[in-house]
Every structure is written in structure tokens, then in C-alpha cells.
Design an enzyme around this catalytic site. Sequence first.
Site, short mmCIF file in Angstrom:
data_model
loop_
_atom_site.label_atom_id
_atom_site.label_comp_id
_atom_site.label_asym_id
_atom_site.label_seq_id
_atom_site.Cartn_x
_atom_site.Cartn_y
_atom_site.Cartn_z
N ASP A 107 -12.75 -1.36 15.83
CA ASP A 107 -14.08 -1.54 14.86
C ASP A 107 -14.38 -0.04 14.64
O ASP A 107 -14.19 1.04 15.19
CB ASP A 107 -15.24 -2.23 15.47
CG ASP A 107 -14.87 -3.74 15.67
OD1 ASP A 107 -13.73 -4.23 15.16
OD2 ASP A 107 -15.47 -4.18 16.54
N1 URA Z 1 -13.64 -5.92 20.86
C1 URA Z 1 -14.43 -5.43 20.00
O1 URA Z 1 -15.30 -6.08 19.81
N2 URA Z 1 -14.60 -4.40 19.10
C2 URA Z 1 -13.36 -3.49 19.04
O2 URA Z 1 -13.25 -2.55 18.42
C3 URA Z 1 -12.43 -3.92 20.21
C4 URA Z 1 -12.54 -4.89 20.85
#
Ligand code: URA
Length: 238
Positions: A107
Amino acid sequence: MNEPLRLQKFLAQCGLASRRHAEEMIRQGRITVDGITITEMGAKITPGMQIVCLDGAPITLEEKPLTLLLNKPKGYVTTLSDPQGRPIVTSLLHGITARVFPVGRLDLDTEGALILTNDGMLAESIQHPRHEIKKSYEALVRGRPTGPGLSRLEKGIILEGKKTFPATLVIVKKMPQSTLVKITIHEGRKRQVKKMFAAIGNPVLSLKRIAYGQLFLGDLPTGAYKILSVKDLKKIFL
Ligand code: URA
């Protein structure tokens, strides 16, 4: 003569993209074979006998396989371009001319270990559910997860109608308002870690991926990358 090969497999072998990305490019009508735009997945080509182009430019095979581990900072997107103009992870790869692409995603506000490669087959085997590649994260969560909450996550919980696979959780540090938890999972669902902790009432405040398998980020500074050796690559699968 070379054996005919499915187009998306050829593109992956060229190191252009993972097979999934390659399929996207085909669907978008960006690939031509001998001048004809191919948008169907079933098409086969014979490497060396046909001219395959991406956005009008011929694709050449020869690029040495290169795989990197980047310590992604927050605020960078893991796509190769961003319509909103946000910074992209590949802009951090100073001195790298190979066409590497991110393996999987993190993310925008997640930091930490991100593998980039130009080796489509490697990307695919890291992402294939069959290999169950472990991904470890340090999640700073609000409050203090309870024993029952943690064991729900360990056993698997229903997220969007589907049960998560068992996870490993370790409390790393307890603070007055928050808790640092190490969580290891081998799935790659969108925002999975955040959704898992939200489900037990301890939302994630910040998230960092610290390892793929036994390949740890270690002391790699934020924003820096290192080239992975064959020995490093083996650690991903442990
Ligand atoms: N899980 C998440 O919630 N975000 C990420 O970026 C990776 C795994």
C-alpha cells in the site's frame, strides 16, 4: 526451431512483466504480433520467428535477470506509473537500467521489503499461491490485542467471505496506547494485514514488511535497494 509459446508466457520470459501484468498488456491492446494487435489470451507465437511489439516497439529478449530488494518508503506507489502523479518505487532505483517491476504490491502508506525483478518467471513463482511464500510484517496496532483476538487471526478469520490461512503472530513490544506485532502470512490479498487487525478491533497504525521467507530487510536504509544474489533468492523460498 523454437517451440510455439503462449504470448503471455513469452512476455513473462522476456522479463517484461509477470504473467498477470502481461495479460493486462494484451487485454489493453498494447501488444502486436507481426503487426497485428492481439487481445486474446489463447494466442501462441514462435519466438525468433515473429516480431512482437509493445506499444509499437519490438521486444528483445536479452536482458540479464536482475532482482532487487528495496526498502520502500511510505508515500510511494508500487505500480510502474501513476495517473495521479504520485512517486513510483522505480524512481528510487538510481543506476539501474534493467526494466525491473515490483513483485506484488505494498500500500501507499506501507513501507519495507519490496522485491523488484525483470525475471517474469521468478516473479510468478514468488506470487504463486502454491509456493506459499511467507511474508512477515511489523504492524503497529492500536490498543492491545487480546489472546482470543490473536488466536482468531492465527487460526484464520473470514474476510470478504473467504477464510484467511493460518498466520503466525508474535507480540514484539507493548506501549501504553499501541502494540507492535509481528505477523507472518503467505497470502497476498489486498490490504490483508490491515483488514485482519481491523477485524479484531485493533486497527493498524503503521505497517512495515520486514521479510519474504527468510530474506530479511535487515539494516537496509529506507529508500535504498540491494541487488540479490542467488543465495539471497533461495532465502525467499524458505
Ligand atoms: N497488508 C496490508 O494491509 N497492506 C500491505 O501493504 C501489505 C499487506
